[in-house]
Design a protein around this motif. Sequence first.
Motif, short mmCIF file in Angstrom:
data_model
loop_
_atom_site.label_atom_id
_atom_site.label_comp_id
_atom_site.label_asym_id
_atom_site.label_seq_id
_atom_site.Cartn_x
_atom_site.Cartn_y
_atom_site.Cartn_z
N ARG A 13 71.51 33.31 42.92
CA ARG A 13 72.20 34.50 42.41
C ARG A 13 72.12 35.63 43.42
O ARG A 13 73.14 36.19 43.83
N ARG A 35 61.04 39.19 38.49
CA ARG A 35 62.33 38.58 38.86
C ARG A 35 62.81 37.56 37.84
O ARG A 35 62.04 36.74 37.34
N PRO A 36 64.09 37.60 37.53
CA PRO A 36 64.69 36.57 36.67
C PRO A 36 65.02 35.33 37.51
O PRO A 36 65.03 35.38 38.74
N HIS A 37 65.29 34.25 36.81
CA HIS A 37 65.61 32.99 37.50
C HIS A 37 66.86 33.14 38.35
O HIS A 37 67.83 33.78 37.97
N TRP A 231 64.16 47.03 38.52
CA TRP A 231 65.23 47.14 37.51
C TRP A 231 66.49 47.69 38.13
O TRP A 231 67.59 47.19 37.88
N LEU A 234 68.26 45.06 40.29
CA LEU A 234 68.95 44.06 39.47
C LEU A 234 70.25 44.61 38.89
O LEU A 234 71.31 43.99 38.99
N VAL A 239 73.01 42.18 37.64
CA VAL A 239 72.13 41.25 36.94
C VAL A 239 71.53 41.98 35.75
O VAL A 239 70.72 42.90 35.92
N ASP A 241 69.88 40.48 33.07
CA ASP A 241 68.88 39.71 32.33
C ASP A 241 67.81 40.65 31.78
O ASP A 241 67.40 41.60 32.46
N HIS A 242 67.35 40.37 30.58
CA HIS A 242 66.26 41.13 29.99
C HIS A 242 64.96 40.34 30.16
O HIS A 242 64.87 39.18 29.78
N VAL A 243 63.99 40.98 30.76
CA VAL A 243 62.70 40.35 31.03
C VAL A 243 61.65 41.03 30.16
O VAL A 243 61.32 42.20 30.37
N MET A 250 63.02 46.99 31.31
CA MET A 250 63.36 45.62 31.66
C MET A 250 63.81 44.80 30.43
O MET A 250 64.59 43.86 30.57
#
Length: 253
Positions: A13, A35-37, A231, A234, A239, A241-243, A250
């Motif tokens: 990504r 970090r998200p995948h 944040w 991203l 990006v 994504d919620h972490v 986040m």
Amino acid sequence: MPERRNKDVQGYRYKFGVLGPSTNTIVQPDFDDLRPHGVTNHYSRIVVDNAKAVSNETFMAGAWEISHNTIDAVKGVLTCSPDYLVMGMSAVTFFGGAEGALKWRQNVEEVSGLKVSTGSEALAAALEAYGGIKKVAFFSPYYPTANAEVANFLSDYGYETVRDKPLQAPSWTAIAEIDDDKMRETFRYLDGDDVDCLIQVGTNVSGIRFCAAAEMYLGKPVIAINTATYWHALRACGVYDHVPGFGRLMAEL
């Protein structure tokens, strides 16, 4: 399934080039936890001696040394073909207020040809994302002169610093030794009904989990600079994504 921007099997990504002082031991593990995948972090060290920051003057001199050595680290990380740069060093990005922060970022962007997230501007964006914040309190591992630069930067964005605490770490590596007990004691000093948000500044302080916990029990935004910076990177790259586990920034915003 997230969009595949790269053929890289891990960073398909986004590949982030992360720039941080060679003495900083916190940014790399903190950013990896956030970090998200499909997003990978590639750390490039800004070479700097482990300066003994024992006064306003030596702290500022050390911070400017880091700033001057940043471009070499930028050139180094460009060899892995990152898509975006993330600053893992925040002190000098506050110097000179909003205008100074903008010029500092633009210089790195001009050299690298990439967009960059900096701690100062990421913090301003995080405060705006929370909304309803006017008065803040913050602590840092810095010395009083550097804290004054942070407060001046925040004032340029319309935020009043009610209280601040410079913890005056005796060296760059000692910053990473600021633990939960010290943060708890410091936040107790900073917090009050006259404060809308608490902030932890200084990327070599690992506050990403402590600030998330404090946010829950204090019932107000509590922002760690590493969380805000990552944040921002991203979101700037689209990006969303919620972490969970690292505060509302986040998990929700």
